[in-house]
Design an enzyme around this catalytic site. Structure first.
Site, mmCIF file in Angstrom:
data_model
loop_
_atom_site.group_PDB
_atom_site.id
_atom_site.type_symbol
_atom_site.label_atom_id
_atom_site.label_comp_id
_atom_site.label_asym_id
_atom_site.label_seq_id
_atom_site.Cartn_x
_atom_site.Cartn_y
_atom_site.Cartn_z
ATOM 1 N N SER A 245 0.837 -1.197 0.000
ATOM 2 C CA SER A 245 0.000 0.000 0.000
ATOM 3 C C SER A 245 0.871 1.245 0.000
ATOM 4 O O SER A 245 2.098 1.163 0.044
ATOM 5 C CB SER A 245 -0.900 0.004 1.235
ATOM 6 N N LYS A 246 0.205 2.381 -0.041
ATOM 7 C CA LYS A 246 0.922 3.677 -0.074
ATOM 8 C C LYS A 246 1.938 3.774 1.063
ATOM 9 O O LYS A 246 2.976 4.412 0.934
ATOM 10 C CB LYS A 246 -0.081 4.818 0.058
ATOM 11 N N ARG A 247 1.616 3.166 2.192
ATOM 12 C CA ARG A 247 2.516 3.253 3.343
ATOM 13 C C ARG A 247 3.884 2.610 3.069
ATOM 14 O O ARG A 247 4.848 2.848 3.769
ATOM 15 C CB ARG A 247 1.880 2.602 4.576
ATOM 16 N N ASP A 248 3.934 1.765 2.033
ATOM 17 C CA ASP A 248 5.209 1.121 1.721
ATOM 18 C C ASP A 248 6.088 1.989 0.827
ATOM 19 O O ASP A 248 7.059 1.521 0.244
ATOM 20 C CB ASP A 248 4.956 -0.234 1.054
ATOM 21 N N GLY A 249 5.742 3.237 0.709
ATOM 22 C CA GLY A 249 6.590 4.137 -0.074
ATOM 23 C C GLY A 249 5.962 4.453 -1.404
ATOM 24 O O GLY A 249 5.289 5.450 -1.559
#
Ligand code: GLU
Length: 475
Positions: A245-249
């Site tokens: 997801s976006k949280r992974d960069g």
């Protein structure tokens, strides 16, 4: 049978790596079977769809080289067709108007929650009499259209990746809404009308759509349409095993592009996310994969995103480029970084710089930092370089170097070094280290002689030697 597949992204965000990987599998499948690949933009959700996202998706697919044979087809241009099919389902009494207000539906869910039941629509408006309907209409209620789901049914299909799939209709949440009160058709309905009309032979998409497939099969049946084959691909997971997801960069293809990944490298890497090549080799162009690709070799388990592997593949593709090709790829990165350059006028200089830094590149963007020393004034010396400049013999070396003419060939540079060695009575290593500290501000980096020649062409070398000398003379 003619193979016809599609990628059907919703333009509610940039092209996600998961969608791009699904597009890639569809494309490979179509090319392998000499079939057709369709691009359909699912833009019925007008509140969340944006033209800039559609543009990002189209550009991303083109950049990856996933050319389509038909499309883009826009769902918003097919509105009349969805209305026609909704009417058909209403006429056959397979769909009906449902008049609950949002508050009533919320109350239904709250009651179910209290009784620890899964939320579902209780099908209460299935068989309204014309009088009841007239009353709701008189009250000004706006109906949605619901599709009847027979709770006793079991939906079974053979998934080309996951094998036999069974789904109880009673787990589908009750009669489903297929069009909103304003007439806007919803995904599970519009997708069936499209796949049916476009004669899609194989629906290949992410496993997050499995429950949708069960619902969609019921709609195919209601429309007496033949079922396509279904294949659900594994999700792309992060290092912790959760959906990337976006949280992974980064998650969108344009992010990867901006980070300096080459399209063929990213495409190559994406095929390995969920597909196992038959002979275990890992580096291949899309054209090379076409004959090898099959759904049988798509894994059931999720594919873990592995940055090290992507970087390794990217470096491989960078090494495959000629200096001219690589330089053309690097120029936009240098320009974005704000370096002053004229791609035509500076071409020979940019080429020598490209050749110098190429072996150190893992991504194209690495060239921004690697080129900084050559593109702009030196602003700082790191601790090691400062320590080197403060060696007792450094002032004499710098003075001697600055009195020599700037070299314009490697031989001339070597002979300047030799002259300074003799003049100062020091070892060659001392001259080289001092030179590096003064010219580069750091003790690590590409070949020093080549760096010097590149700096010399921009007339950066003499000022840097003098600047280092001045620094040493400061009180
Ligand atoms: N618009 C859907 C999505 O982007 C399409 C899914 C499908 O392929 O049916 O997830």
């Amino acid at each position: 049978m003619t193979v016809r597949v599609r990628i059907a992204p919703s333009p509610t965000g940039n092209l996600h790596i998961g969608t791009a990987r699904t597009a890639l599998f569809n494309w490979l499948f179509a090319r392998h079977h000499r079939g057709e690949f369709i691009l359909r933009i699912e833009d019925t959700d007008q509140e969340r769809s944006r033209p800039e996202f559609a543009e990002n998706i189209i550009n991303g697919l083109q950049w990856l080289g996933l050319n389509w044979d038909i499309g883009p087809i826009w769902q918003t241009q097919r509105k009349h067709r969805y209305q026609e099919v909704i009417q058909e389902l209403l006429d056959k009494k397979l769909a009906y108007r449902s008049y609950e207000t949002e508050a009533e539906l919320q109350a239904m869910r709250a009651a179910q929650e209290q009784q620890k039941q899964a939320p579902r629509y209780n099908n209460q408006h299935r068989d309204l009499t014309p009088e009841q309907e007239a009353e709701w209409v008189a009250q000004g209620r706006q109906p949605v259209i619901r599709f009847r789901i027979d709770d006793d049914r079991e939906i079974v299909w053979h998934d080309l990746i996951r094998g036999e799939m069974r789904w109880r209709a009673s787990d589908l949440g009750g009669d489903m809404v297929i069009a909103r009160a304003d007439g806007q058709p919803l995904y599970n309905f519009a997708v069936v009308v499209d796949d049916m009309d476009m004669q899609i032979s194989h629906v290949i998409r992410g496993e997050d759509h499995i429950a949708n497939t069960a619902k969609q099969i019921l709609i195919y049946e209601a429309l007496n349409a033949p079922l396509p084959e279904f294949a659900h691909t594994p999700l792309i997971l992060n290092a912790e095993g959760r959906k990337l997801s976006k949280r992974d960069g980064v998650t969108s293809i344009s992010d990867f592009r901006q980070m300096g990944y080459l399209a063929p490298a990213l495409a190559n890497y994406m095929t390995l996310l969920g597909w196992s090549p038959p002979a275990g080799q890992e580096l291949f162009t899309l054209e090379e994969i076409i004959p090898l690709f099959s759904l049988e070799r798509v894994n059931k388990a999720g594919g873990k995103f592995d940055w090290d592997k992507l970087n390794w593949i990217n470096s491989h593709y960078i090494r495959q480029l000629s200096p001219e090709q690589l330089c053309a790829e690097l120029i936009p990165f240098w320009q974005t970084a704000g370096y002053e350059l004229d791609p035509e006028r500076d071409q020979p200089w940019l080429l020598s710089l490209t050749e110098l830094i190429a072996p150190s590149l893992m991504t194209l963007k690495d060239a921004v930092n690697l080129a900084r020393f050559y593109m702009s004034e030196l602003t700082d010396y790191d601790a090691e370089a400062q320590a080197q400049l403060h060696q007792p013999e450094s002032p004499a070396i710098l003075t001697a170097l600055s009195q020599q003419p700037s070299p314009d060939t490697a031989d001339a540079a070597q002979s300047v070094v030799q002259t300074v060695v003799q003049q100062c009575g020091v070892k060659k290593g001392a001259v080289m280290k001092t030179l590096r500290a003064a010219l580069m501000g750091t003790m690590h980096g590409p070949d020093l002689i080549q760096s010097w020649l590149i700096l010399q062409k921009r007339h950066y070398d003499q000022p840097r030697l003098l600047r280092a000398l001045a620094l040493l003379q400061e009180p």
